[in-house]
Design a protein around this motif. Structure first.
Motif, short mmCIF file in Angstrom:
data_model
loop_
_atom_site.label_atom_id
_atom_site.label_comp_id
_atom_site.label_asym_id
_atom_site.label_seq_id
_atom_site.Cartn_x
_atom_site.Cartn_y
_atom_site.Cartn_z
N VAL A 139 -83.99 52.50 35.43
CA VAL A 139 -83.25 53.15 34.20
C VAL A 139 -84.07 54.43 33.73
CG1 VAL A 139 -82.94 52.98 31.46
CG2 VAL A 139 -82.08 50.96 33.25
N ARG A 140 -85.25 54.26 33.99
CA ARG A 140 -86.31 55.48 33.45
C ARG A 140 -85.66 56.62 34.48
NH1 ARG A 140 -92.17 53.26 31.94
NH2 ARG A 140 -91.38 52.26 30.10
N ALA A 141 -85.49 56.48 35.76
CA ALA A 141 -85.04 57.41 36.62
C ALA A 141 -83.60 58.16 35.94
CB ALA A 141 -85.00 56.99 38.10
N LEU A 142 -82.76 56.93 36.04
CA LEU A 142 -81.59 57.43 35.25
C LEU A 142 -81.42 58.39 34.16
CD1 LEU A 142 -79.40 54.17 35.92
CD2 LEU A 142 -79.30 56.30 37.28
N ALA A 143 -82.43 57.89 33.22
CA ALA A 143 -82.46 58.47 31.96
C ALA A 143 -83.24 59.94 32.04
CB ALA A 143 -83.29 57.91 31.12
N GLN A 144 -83.70 60.30 33.24
CA GLN A 144 -84.57 61.43 33.73
C GLN A 144 -85.66 61.29 32.91
OE1 GLN A 144 -81.86 64.84 33.62
NE2 GLN A 144 -80.50 64.04 35.10
N ARG A 145 -86.54 60.40 32.74
CA ARG A 145 -87.68 60.30 32.27
C ARG A 145 -88.73 60.08 33.20
NH1 ARG A 145 -88.45 58.74 27.12
NH2 ARG A 145 -90.47 59.82 27.73
N PHE A 146 -88.76 61.09 34.10
CA PHE A 146 -89.53 60.84 35.43
C PHE A 146 -91.03 60.73 35.16
CE2 PHE A 146 -85.75 63.35 36.63
CZ PHE A 146 -85.17 62.34 37.42
N ASP A 147 -91.50 61.29 34.14
CA ASP A 147 -92.89 60.91 33.69
C ASP A 147 -93.33 59.59 33.62
OD1 ASP A 147 -91.39 61.10 31.28
OD2 ASP A 147 -93.05 61.58 30.14
N ARG A 148 -92.52 58.87 32.68
CA ARG A 148 -92.31 57.44 32.66
C ARG A 148 -92.10 56.61 33.92
NH1 ARG A 148 -92.50 55.45 27.57
NH2 ARG A 148 -90.51 54.00 27.76
N HIS A 149 -91.11 57.12 34.57
CA HIS A 149 -90.71 56.46 35.83
C HIS A 149 -91.73 56.55 36.76
CE1 HIS A 149 -87.89 55.83 39.48
NE2 HIS A 149 -88.75 56.68 39.96
N LYS A 150 -92.30 57.59 37.02
CA LYS A 150 -93.58 57.68 38.07
C LYS A 150 -94.57 56.75 37.46
CE LYS A 150 -96.09 60.89 40.41
NZ LYS A 150 -96.59 62.26 40.54
N LYS A 151 -94.98 56.41 36.22
CA LYS A 151 -95.98 55.57 35.97
C LYS A 151 -95.74 54.11 36.07
CE LYS A 151 -98.35 58.09 31.96
NZ LYS A 151 -98.10 58.23 30.71
N ILE A 152 -94.55 53.70 36.03
CA ILE A 152 -94.09 52.52 36.33
C ILE A 152 -93.83 51.99 37.77
CG2 ILE A 152 -91.60 52.50 35.61
CD1 ILE A 152 -92.11 49.82 34.44
N ALA A 153 -93.31 53.10 38.41
CA ALA A 153 -92.97 52.89 40.08
C ALA A 153 -94.20 52.91 40.69
CB ALA A 153 -92.52 54.23 40.25
N LYS A 154 -95.50 53.25 40.12
CA LYS A 154 -96.82 53.01 40.86
C LYS A 154 -97.13 51.35 40.84
CE LYS A 154 -98.78 57.67 40.17
NZ LYS A 154 -99.90 58.41 39.89
N ILE A 155 -96.53 50.88 39.66
CA ILE A 155 -96.80 49.42 39.64
C ILE A 155 -95.63 48.77 40.51
CG2 ILE A 155 -96.83 47.29 38.18
CD1 ILE A 155 -97.97 49.38 36.00
N THR A 156 -94.36 49.01 40.21
CA THR A 156 -93.12 48.37 40.77
C THR A 156 -93.23 48.40 42.36
OG1 THR A 156 -92.08 49.24 38.89
CG2 THR A 156 -90.64 48.37 40.90
N PHE A 157 -93.50 49.59 42.91
CA PHE A 157 -93.57 49.68 44.42
C PHE A 157 -94.42 48.93 45.18
CE2 PHE A 157 -95.43 51.39 48.35
CZ PHE A 157 -94.29 51.45 49.03
N PRO A 158 -95.53 48.61 44.82
CA PRO A 158 -96.24 47.76 45.62
C PRO A 158 -96.12 46.33 45.36
CG PRO A 158 -97.77 48.67 43.79
CD PRO A 158 -96.35 49.51 43.89
N LEU A 159 -95.65 46.02 44.22
CA LEU A 159 -95.31 44.50 44.04
C LEU A 159 -93.86 44.28 44.76
CD1 LEU A 159 -96.29 44.04 40.33
CD2 LEU A 159 -97.51 43.34 42.40
N TRP A 160 -92.99 45.19 44.78
CA TRP A 160 -91.44 45.10 45.26
C TRP A 160 -91.72 44.74 46.73
CZ3 TRP A 160 -86.97 48.50 44.03
CH2 TRP A 160 -85.90 47.80 44.49
N LEU A 161 -92.74 45.67 47.42
CA LEU A 161 -93.25 45.87 48.71
C LEU A 161 -93.68 44.37 49.20
CD1 LEU A 161 -93.03 47.41 51.45
CD2 LEU A 161 -95.09 48.36 50.68
#
Length: 180
Positions: A139-161
C-alpha cells in the motif's frame, strides 16, 4: 502537508485481512470435508506443487529486489504483485490439501526432529506476521510513499524470503513421510 489518505483508506482492510486470514486458515485446517459427508479424493498431489510455489516466490522476491536496485521500478512492481499472487495460490492449495487429507506426522528422530519443529514453528509464526507487513509495504508503494515503503520493505523482504524458503525446507524434510 502530504496526502496520506490512500494509506489511511487501506488501514482497516489491512488489519481485517491480517486477522481474518490466520483465523480462517486455522479453522479450515481443522475441518476435514469427509467429516461432513463430502467424499473428495485427497489432494495428495498438492504438497510438491505448493512447495514449488514457495520456491518460485523466493526467486521472484530476490528478482524484485535486484530489479528495484537497478532502477527497473515497473518490473519490481510486477514481480511484487506476482509474489503476492503466488502466496495467495500457496494458501489456497495448502488449505485445500489439509481439508481433504490427514496431516502428515514428521518421522525424524533426535536433533533433526528439533530442527524440523524449530523451522516449522518459525515458518508458521512469521507467515502470520508477514501478512500485514506485505500489505502495508504494498500500500505504501501504491500511495507513492516510497520513503516509508523502503523502510518497511527492509523488514518485510527478509521475513517474507525466510517464510518462502522455509516452506520449501519444511516440505523437503517431511516429504519422506507422506503417504500417497
Amino acid at each position: 502537508m502530504e496526502d496520506h489518505s490512500l494509506e489511511k483508506k487501506y488501514n482497516k482492510f489491512i488489519v481485517a485481512v491480517s486477522i481474518i486470514i490466520p483465523v480462517v486458515v486455522a479453522i479450515l485446517f481443522g475441518i476435514k470435508l469427509k467429516d461432513f459427508g463430502i467424499n473428495v479424493e485427497p489432494l495428495s498431489f498438492l504438497p510438491p506443487i505448493y512447495a514449488t510455489t514457495n520456491g518460485i516466490t523466493a526467486i521472484v522476491l530476490v528478482w524484485a529486489v535486484i530489479a528495484v536496485k537497478n532502477g527497473k521500478l515497473k518490473l519490481h512492481e510486477r514481480l511484487m504483485t506476482f509474489a503476492i499472487a503466488l502466496s495467495v495460490a500457496f494458501l489456497v492449495m495448502y488449505v485445500a490439501y489439509h481439508m481433504t487429507s490427514d496431516s502428515t506426522k514428521f518421522g525424524g528422530e533426535g536433533i533433526i526432529r528439533y530442527v524440523y519443529f524449530f523451522i516449522l514453528l518459525t515458518h508458521i509464526l512469521l507467515s502470520i506476521a508477514i501478512i500485514p507487513l506485505v500489505l502495508i509495504t504494498y500500500v505504501r508503494a501504491l500511495a507513492q510513499r516510497f520513503d516509508r515503503h523502503k523502510k518497511i520493505a527492509k523488514i518485510t523482504f527478509p521475513l517474507w524470503l525466510y517464510v518462502a524458503v522455509t516452506g520449501v525446507v519444511v516440505y523437503l524434510m517431511i516429504s519422506p513421510y507422506y503417504v500417497y
